[in-house]
Write an enzyme that holds these catalytic residues in place. Structure first.
Site, mmCIF file in Angstrom:
data_model
loop_
_atom_site.group_PDB
_atom_site.id
_atom_site.type_symbol
_atom_site.label_atom_id
_atom_site.label_comp_id
_atom_site.label_asym_id
_atom_site.label_seq_id
_atom_site.Cartn_x
_atom_site.Cartn_y
_atom_site.Cartn_z
ATOM 1 N N LYS A 99 -6.590 -1.462 0.382
ATOM 2 C CA LYS A 99 -5.621 -0.517 -0.188
ATOM 3 C C LYS A 99 -5.011 0.437 0.848
ATOM 4 O O LYS A 99 -3.877 0.875 0.696
ATOM 5 C CB LYS A 99 -6.282 0.310 -1.297
ATOM 6 C CG LYS A 99 -6.492 -0.480 -2.582
ATOM 7 C CD LYS A 99 -7.038 0.431 -3.671
ATOM 8 C CE LYS A 99 -7.076 -0.296 -5.001
ATOM 9 N NZ LYS A 99 -7.395 0.591 -6.120
ATOM 10 N N ASP A 156 -2.382 3.445 -9.793
ATOM 11 C CA ASP A 156 -3.712 3.844 -10.272
ATOM 12 C C ASP A 156 -3.687 5.232 -10.931
ATOM 13 O O ASP A 156 -4.321 5.447 -11.959
ATOM 14 C CB ASP A 156 -4.719 3.881 -9.114
ATOM 15 C CG ASP A 156 -5.141 2.491 -8.673
ATOM 16 O OD1 ASP A 156 -5.140 1.572 -9.514
ATOM 17 O OD2 ASP A 156 -5.491 2.325 -7.489
#
Ligand code: ATR
Length: 287
Positions: free
Chosen positions: A72, A108
């Site tokens: 990420k 997210d």
């Protein structure tokens, strides 16, 4: 099953390992429900192979992809552009293609705040929130809670220096939010439970049999809620305590679904079919 033709567009997820990912199931369920000519596939990519894999995804014309652990953050220099949200969080979970550019985004945080609303009827505005953990998941939660107007956020972490570093990176941008750090033990946490509106676990504690043995959720104020980003097992040790103390609670499945729905929207431009990803995952995971 969608028939794959010469025109079918490819979406996917890169991670290492990736075999456990639930994203292919839920994304394909949504694509098929709308009859869209896309397929979503898992790509196991080792950390060493990441630069070559991103080149490959570019040259194969992949329409977009999700990014999961451990890529990420390390994917950032390999992309052409980041959204302001992804740049500030310092992590990318969704990449979309615009022409020949790869743009990194992060869904997210929005997924987390949506899940709080949908699963706990919780709006962060004006609230006091106790965040357990100070890693990558905590950072996206912290930024999204600040952006949603939380009044006070306390970060409880095993390594206090990591909690201090986390708020240092956020404090300037959200000076209206009261931010503090404490140790992740009863000495640090007990004092905040009576005033917290929400407790959120962003650590991996709760997976594989570990638990917060010392945590006394009977101290949490009446009406306080408990959110665990862990979702396997569905009723995590933390949520067992929340249930026992009579608090509303939710696991991280709602966040997984909501971040996926936001990614679907970014790639296809279409609103995700309501409830399809949720139904697919609940059928698999819940009791
Ligand atoms: P992620 O990106 O999933 O958030 P991470 O960046 O490795 O993962 O962060 C893990 C978080 O879980 C950290 O807050 C970590 O605490 P430390 O900063 O002290 O390392 C926390 N964590 C992991 N295992 C833990 C454990 N057994 N007890 C308490 N906290 C734990």
């Amino acid at each position: 099953m969608t028939e794959i033709t010469g025109k079918t567009r490819v979406l996917g997820i890169i991670g290492w390992p990736v075999a456990h990912s639930l994203s292919p199931l839920m994304q394909n369920a949504a694509l098929q429900a709308l009859g869209m000519d896309y397929i979503y596939v898992p790509f196991p990519v080792t950390p060493e192979a990441l630069p070559v894999a991103v080149l490959g995804l570019r040259s194969l014309g992949v329409a977009g992809f999700n990014v999961t652990i451990p890529h990420k953050t390390t994917i950032i220099p390999l992309l052409d552009e980041l959204t302001p949200e992804a740049a500030f969080i310092g992590a990318v979970n969704t990449v979309r293609r615009e022409g020949d550019q790869l743009i990194g985004d992060n869904t997210d945080g929005i997924g987390f705040v949506r899940s709080l609303a949908e699963d706990l009827e919780f709006q962060p505005q004006g609230k006091t929130i106790l965040l357990l953990g100070a890693g990558g998941a905590a950072r996206s939660a912290l930024v999204s809670l600040c952006a949603a107007g939380a009044a006070e956020i306390i970060i409880a972490n095993r390594t206090i220096e990591n909690a201090d570093a986390l708020i240092e990176g956020v404090a300037d941008r959200y000076s209206q939010v009261r931010l503090s750090t404490v140790t992740l033990d009863s000495v640090g946490v007990d004092q905040y439970l009576p005033v917290a509106d929400l407790v959120v676990n962003t650590t991996s504690v709760g997976m594989g049999g570990s638990s917060f043995d010392w945590l006394d959720l009977s101290l949490l104020q009446k009406g306080g809620r408990v959110y665990d980003m862990v979702y396997s097992p569905p009723l995590t040790p933390l949520l067992v305590k929340a249930k026992g103390a009579g608090h509303s609670y939710a696991n991280g499945i709602g966040m997984l679904i909501a971040q996926g729905e936001e990614a679907f929207r970014l790639w296809t431009g279409a609103p995700p079919p309501p409830g399809v990803m949720k139904t697919r995952l609940r059928a698999l995971l819940d009791k």
